[in-house]
Write a protein that holds these residues in place. Structure first.
Motif, PDB file in Angstrom:
ATOM      1  N   ALA A  45       0.831  -1.206   0.000  1.00 42.75           N
ATOM      2  CA  ALA A  45       0.000   0.000   0.000  1.00 42.75           C
ATOM      3  C   ALA A  45       0.864   1.255   0.000  1.00 42.75           C
ATOM      4  O   ALA A  45       0.459   2.314  -0.490  1.00 42.75           O
ATOM      5  N   ALA A  46       2.082   1.134   0.518  1.00 43.55           N
ATOM      6  CA  ALA A  46       3.001   2.268   0.578  1.00 43.55           C
ATOM      7  C   ALA A  46       3.927   2.322  -0.640  1.00 43.55           C
ATOM      8  O   ALA A  46       4.878   3.107  -0.663  1.00 43.55           O
ATOM      9  N   GLY A  47       3.643   1.480  -1.643  1.00 40.95           N
ATOM     10  CA  GLY A  47       4.460   1.494  -2.857  1.00 40.95           C
ATOM     11  C   GLY A  47       5.752   0.705  -2.739  1.00 40.95           C
ATOM     12  O   GLY A  47       6.668   0.870  -3.545  1.00 40.95           O
ATOM     13  N   ARG A  48       5.818  -0.159  -1.737  1.00 37.14           N
ATOM     14  CA  ARG A  48       6.995  -0.990  -1.539  1.00 37.14           C
ATOM     15  C   ARG A  48       6.677  -2.436  -1.931  1.00 37.14           C
ATOM     16  O   ARG A  48       5.517  -2.810  -2.108  1.00 37.14           O
ATOM     17  N   LEU A  49       7.712  -3.238  -2.027  1.00 42.70           N
ATOM     18  CA  LEU A  49       7.565  -4.598  -2.526  1.00 42.70           C
ATOM     19  C   LEU A  49       8.410  -5.555  -1.683  1.00 42.70           C
ATOM     20  O   LEU A  49       9.600  -5.316  -1.494  1.00 42.70           O
ATOM     21  N   PRO A  50       7.821  -6.628  -1.146  1.00 47.99           N
ATOM     22  CA  PRO A  50       8.618  -7.588  -0.375  1.00 47.99           C
ATOM     23  C   PRO A  50       9.413  -8.520  -1.292  1.00 47.99           C
ATOM     24  O   PRO A  50       8.993  -8.847  -2.407  1.00 47.99           O
ATOM     25  N   GLY A  51      10.567  -8.926  -0.804  1.00 47.65           N
ATOM     26  CA  GLY A  51      11.396  -9.855  -1.548  1.00 47.65           C
ATOM     27  C   GLY A  51      12.343 -10.565  -0.608  1.00 47.65           C
ATOM     28  O   GLY A  51      12.313 -10.365   0.614  1.00 47.65           O
ATOM     29  N   VAL A  52      13.215 -11.400  -1.180  1.00 46.50           N
ATOM     30  CA  VAL A  52      14.197 -12.110  -0.376  1.00 46.50           C
ATOM     31  C   VAL A  52      15.441 -12.332  -1.227  1.00 46.50           C
ATOM     32  O   VAL A  52      15.353 -12.502  -2.451  1.00 46.50           O
ATOM     33  N   VAL A  53      16.596 -12.298  -0.585  1.00 47.12           N
ATOM     34  CA  VAL A  53      17.845 -12.662  -1.249  1.00 47.12           C
ATOM     35  C   VAL A  53      18.431 -13.833  -0.471  1.00 47.12           C
ATOM     36  O   VAL A  53      18.466 -13.825   0.762  1.00 47.12           O
ATOM     37  N   TYR A  54      18.869 -14.874  -1.201  1.00 45.67           N
ATOM     38  CA  TYR A  54      19.326 -16.091  -0.531  1.00 45.67           C
ATOM     39  C   TYR A  54      20.530 -16.664  -1.272  1.00 45.67           C
ATOM     40  O   TYR A  54      20.922 -16.190  -2.348  1.00 45.67           O
ATOM     41  N   GLY A  55      21.090 -17.721  -0.719  1.00 43.40           N
ATOM     42  CA  GLY A  55      22.202 -18.416  -1.367  1.00 43.40           C
ATOM     43  C   GLY A  55      23.552 -17.885  -0.933  1.00 43.40           C
ATOM     44  O   GLY A  55      23.666 -16.963  -0.122  1.00 43.40           O
ATOM     45  N   GLY A  56      24.609 -18.506  -1.489  1.00 42.34           N
ATOM     46  CA  GLY A  56      25.957 -18.102  -1.133  1.00 42.34           C
ATOM     47  C   GLY A  56      26.281 -18.478   0.302  1.00 42.34           C
ATOM     48  O   GLY A  56      25.755 -19.446   0.860  1.00 42.34           O
ATOM     49  N   ASP A  57      27.118 -17.688   0.924  1.00 43.26           N
ATOM     50  CA  ASP A  57      27.540 -17.974   2.296  1.00 43.26           C
ATOM     51  C   ASP A  57      26.654 -17.320   3.346  1.00 43.26           C
ATOM     52  O   ASP A  57      26.801 -17.574   4.546  1.00 43.26           O
ATOM     53  N   GLY A  58      25.751 -16.441   2.908  1.00 40.45           N
ATOM     54  CA  GLY A  58      24.921 -15.718   3.868  1.00 40.45           C
ATOM     55  C   GLY A  58      23.561 -16.369   4.068  1.00 40.45           C
ATOM     56  O   GLY A  58      23.109 -17.192   3.272  1.00 40.45           O
ATOM     57  N   ALA A  59      22.915 -15.987   5.150  1.00 43.55           N
ATOM     58  CA  ALA A  59      21.561 -16.480   5.424  1.00 43.55           C
ATOM     59  C   ALA A  59      20.563 -15.748   4.530  1.00 43.55           C
ATOM     60  O   ALA A  59      20.853 -14.673   3.992  1.00 43.55           O
ATOM     61  N   ALA A  60      19.413 -16.351   4.357  1.00 46.59           N
ATOM     62  CA  ALA A  60      18.358 -15.687   3.586  1.00 46.59           C
ATOM     63  C   ALA A  60      17.976 -14.380   4.280  1.00 46.59           C
ATOM     64  O   ALA A  60      17.789 -14.345   5.497  1.00 46.59           O
ATOM     65  N   GLN A  61      17.878 -13.300   3.479  1.00 42.99           N
ATOM     66  CA  GLN A  61      17.573 -11.989   4.036  1.00 42.99           C
ATOM     67  C   GLN A  61      16.307 -11.417   3.406  1.00 42.99           C
ATOM     68  O   GLN A  61      16.285 -11.143   2.213  1.00 42.99           O
ATOM     69  N   PRO A  62      15.238 -11.255   4.189  1.00 36.65           N
ATOM     70  CA  PRO A  62      14.051 -10.572   3.656  1.00 36.65           C
ATOM     71  C   PRO A  62      14.401  -9.114   3.348  1.00 36.65           C
ATOM     72  O   PRO A  62      15.101  -8.458   4.125  1.00 36.65           O
ATOM     73  N   ILE A  63      13.906  -8.623   2.217  1.00 39.70           N
ATOM     74  CA  ILE A  63      14.184  -7.244   1.808  1.00 39.70           C
ATOM     75  C   ILE A  63      12.900  -6.589   1.324  1.00 39.70           C
ATOM     76  O   ILE A  63      11.882  -7.265   1.082  1.00 39.70           O
ATOM     77  N   GLU A  64      12.948  -5.269   1.192  1.00 39.06           N
ATOM     78  CA  GLU A  64      11.853  -4.547   0.567  1.00 39.06           C
ATOM     79  C   GLU A  64      12.436  -3.593  -0.464  1.00 39.06           C
ATOM     80  O   GLU A  64      13.539  -3.059  -0.295  1.00 39.06           O
ATOM     81  N   LEU A  65      11.693  -3.402  -1.563  1.00 40.76           N
ATOM     82  CA  LEU A  65      12.163  -2.600  -2.682  1.00 40.76           C
ATOM     83  C   LEU A  65      11.078  -1.622  -3.106  1.00 40.76           C
ATOM     84  O   LEU A  65       9.901  -1.780  -2.748  1.00 40.76           O
ATOM     85  N   ASP A  66      11.484  -0.642  -3.911  1.00 42.61           N
ATOM     86  CA  ASP A  66      10.527   0.287  -4.486  1.00 42.61           C
ATOM     87  C   ASP A  66       9.792  -0.408  -5.629  1.00 42.61           C
ATOM     88  O   ASP A  66      10.411  -0.873  -6.585  1.00 42.61           O
ATOM     89  N   HIS A  67       8.473  -0.504  -5.533  1.00 43.90           N
ATOM     90  CA  HIS A  67       7.697  -1.251  -6.520  1.00 43.90           C
ATOM     91  C   HIS A  67       7.810  -0.649  -7.922  1.00 43.90           C
ATOM     92  O   HIS A  67       8.023  -1.362  -8.907  1.00 43.90           O
ATOM     93  N   LYS A  68       7.658   0.655  -8.026  1.00 42.60           N
ATOM     94  CA  LYS A  68       7.678   1.305  -9.347  1.00 42.60           C
ATOM     95  C   LYS A  68       9.002   1.071 -10.055  1.00 42.60           C
ATOM     96  O   LYS A  68       9.045   0.748 -11.245  1.00 42.60           O
ATOM     97  N   ASP A  69      10.103   1.229  -9.324  1.00 40.15           N
ATOM     98  CA  ASP A  69      11.424   1.042  -9.914  1.00 40.15           C
ATOM     99  C   ASP A  69      11.603  -0.382 -10.421  1.00 40.15           C
ATOM    100  O   ASP A  69      12.059  -0.608 -11.548  1.00 40.15           O
TER     101      ASP A  69
END
Length: 202
Positions: free
Chosen positions: A23-47
């Motif tokens: 509703a605020a124009g943001r977008l949920p996502g996740v980055v995973y793999g490699g040596d790091g733990a899965a990290q939930p992220i948020e991004l600008d939807h329009k971009d």
């Protein structure tokens, strides 16, 4: 092509949090793999929505900047709303520069208009595939594979084995003996060779 994406770490999860985020124009996502733990992220939807319209965005190593820290990633999954112009969720996978990746890249067809089967026989070229699964190190990932149709004659077919691949790029299916067709030149009804025989006798 260098493509950068900005994101922030996401601390709140769940349906309600994701709904407020969208509703605020943001977008949920996740980055995973490699040596790091899965990290939930948020991004600008329009971009991100407009970046998804770029062919290269789907077949390139991307630079993901999360709260000021950059890492190399691949776009692995996109969930779209069933009828709205809205991205619901995206998945990115971290890239290890020393490990081969499997990636689908688009095929760019060229010189179809000068193929003998088109010019002399009036045939039509059919693109059997529009993308292909390849394997290579991240630094060798091409944005697309060029398919030269200039030598195609009526009734002929181009296969994986006919493609000119960039150095250090492989087709896993071909290695396993699966030489799939990529494009075919369909002859017109009534005998494809008519135009060819006339041109030969001329």
């Amino acid at each position: 092509m260098q493509i950068e994406i900005s994101a922030n770490k996401r601390t709140l999860e769940g349906t309600g949090a994701s709904r407020r985020m969208r509703a605020a124009g943001r977008l949920p996502g996740v980055v995973y793999g490699g040596d790091g733990a899965a990290q939930p992220i948020e991004l600008d939807h329009k971009d991100l929505f407009y970046k998804l319209k770029m062919e290269a965005f789907h077949a390139s190593i991307l630079t993901l900047n999360v709260d000021g820290q950059s890492e190399q990633v691949l776009l692995r999954d996109v969930q779209m709303h069933p009828y709205k112009q809205q991205v619901l969720h995206v998945d990115f996978q971290r890239v290890n520069q020393n490990q081969k990746i499997h990636m689908k890249v688009p095929l760019h067809f060229i010189n179809g208009d000068i193929a003998p089967g088109v010019k002399l026989s009036g045939g039509m070229i059919s693109h059997v595939l529009n993308e292909i699964d390849i394997s290579c190190l991240p630094k060798d990932l091409p944005e697309f594979i060029t398919v030269d149709l200039s030598d195609m004659t009526a009734g002929s077919t181009l296969h994986f084995s006919d493609l000119q691949l960039p150095e250090r790029v492989e087709i896993p299916a071909l290695i396993k003996g699966d030489d799939q067709p990529v494009a075919s030149l369909i002859a017109p009804r009534g005998g494809a060779a008519a135009g060819e025989s006339e041109s030969e006798s001329a």
